[in-house]
Design a protein around this motif. Structure first.
Motif, mmCIF file in Angstrom:
data_model
loop_
_atom_site.group_PDB
_atom_site.id
_atom_site.type_symbol
_atom_site.label_atom_id
_atom_site.label_comp_id
_atom_site.label_asym_id
_atom_site.label_seq_id
_atom_site.Cartn_x
_atom_site.Cartn_y
_atom_site.Cartn_z
ATOM 1 N N SER A 206 -3.302 -3.502 -5.858
ATOM 2 C CA SER A 206 -2.724 -2.296 -5.268
ATOM 3 C C SER A 206 -3.743 -1.160 -5.189
ATOM 4 O O SER A 206 -3.764 -0.411 -4.207
ATOM 5 C CB SER A 206 -1.474 -1.851 -6.026
ATOM 6 N N GLU A 207 -4.619 -1.046 -6.178
ATOM 7 C CA GLU A 207 -5.672 -0.032 -6.124
ATOM 8 C C GLU A 207 -6.664 -0.342 -5.002
ATOM 9 O O GLU A 207 -7.064 0.554 -4.255
ATOM 10 C CB GLU A 207 -6.408 0.046 -7.462
ATOM 11 N N THR A 208 -7.063 -1.599 -4.893
ATOM 12 C CA THR A 208 -8.007 -2.014 -3.861
ATOM 13 C C THR A 208 -7.453 -1.740 -2.466
ATOM 14 O O THR A 208 -8.171 -1.311 -1.577
ATOM 15 C CB THR A 208 -8.352 -3.515 -4.002
ATOM 16 N N GLN A 209 -6.159 -2.003 -2.299
ATOM 17 C CA GLN A 209 -5.529 -1.821 -1.001
ATOM 18 C C GLN A 209 -4.995 -0.403 -0.808
ATOM 19 O O GLN A 209 -4.372 -0.113 0.210
ATOM 20 C CB GLN A 209 -4.407 -2.845 -0.825
ATOM 21 N N ARG A 210 -5.252 0.437 -1.789
ATOM 22 C CA ARG A 210 -4.818 1.840 -1.745
ATOM 23 C C ARG A 210 -3.316 1.969 -1.504
ATOM 24 O O ARG A 210 -2.862 2.757 -0.676
ATOM 25 C CB ARG A 210 -5.621 2.624 -0.720
ATOM 26 N N PRO B 230 0.183 3.006 -3.250
ATOM 27 C CA PRO B 230 0.601 3.826 -4.393
ATOM 28 C C PRO B 230 1.685 3.156 -5.245
ATOM 29 O O PRO B 230 2.845 3.568 -5.250
ATOM 30 C CB PRO B 230 1.121 5.099 -3.724
ATOM 31 N N PRO C 173 0.722 -0.422 2.992
ATOM 32 C CA PRO C 173 -0.634 -0.345 2.424
ATOM 33 C C PRO C 173 -1.598 0.328 3.389
ATOM 34 O O PRO C 173 -1.417 0.290 4.608
ATOM 35 C CB PRO C 173 -1.012 -1.807 2.199
ATOM 36 N N ALA C 174 -2.626 0.932 2.837
ATOM 37 C CA ALA C 174 -3.657 1.570 3.660
ATOM 38 C C ALA C 174 -4.611 0.523 4.227
ATOM 39 O O ALA C 174 -5.270 0.763 5.211
ATOM 40 C CB ALA C 174 -4.429 2.589 2.830
ATOM 41 N N VAL C 175 -4.695 -0.622 3.591
ATOM 42 C CA VAL C 175 -5.590 -1.696 4.013
ATOM 43 C C VAL C 175 -4.720 -2.887 4.426
ATOM 44 O O VAL C 175 -3.825 -3.281 3.693
ATOM 45 C CB VAL C 175 -6.520 -2.111 2.848
#
Length: 92
Positions: A10-14, A16, A88-90
């Motif tokens: 989840s951090e990698t894909q930004r 939240p 997701p942002a990514v």
């Protein structure tokens, strides 16, 4: 390990998301008040005691067997996003 990897994904894909693993014995009204979603593992999902504790306090979803069985953290993040309608942002 599964939750730690889901946090990393989840951090990698930004995305939240904040994952927290707890025993059903730790489910208290105070803890549930701060949650947007409770994910249950397949083996405990149908225990009436757990469902009664959660009640209508917070939405609940059962982690699909194929995600939990393979400890597929990327699929868990995707499943959680779908449950919460978070994008997701990514792309993945």
């Amino acid at each position: 390990m599964f939750i730690g990897e889901a946090k990393r994904v989840s951090e990698t894909q930004r995305v939240p998301l904040h994952f927290q693993a707890v025993s059903y014995l730790e489910l208290t009204p105070e803890l549930l008040a701060d949650q947007d979603l409770v994910l249950l593992t397949p083996q405990v999902a149908y225990q009436a005691e757990i469902q009664a504790k959660i009640g209508d306090r917070v939405p609940m979803a059962v982690i699909p067997n194929d995600i939990y069985g393979w400890l597929n953290s990327q699929a868990l993040v995707k499943f959680t996003c779908k449950q919460l309608a978070v994008h997701p942002a990514v792309a993945y």
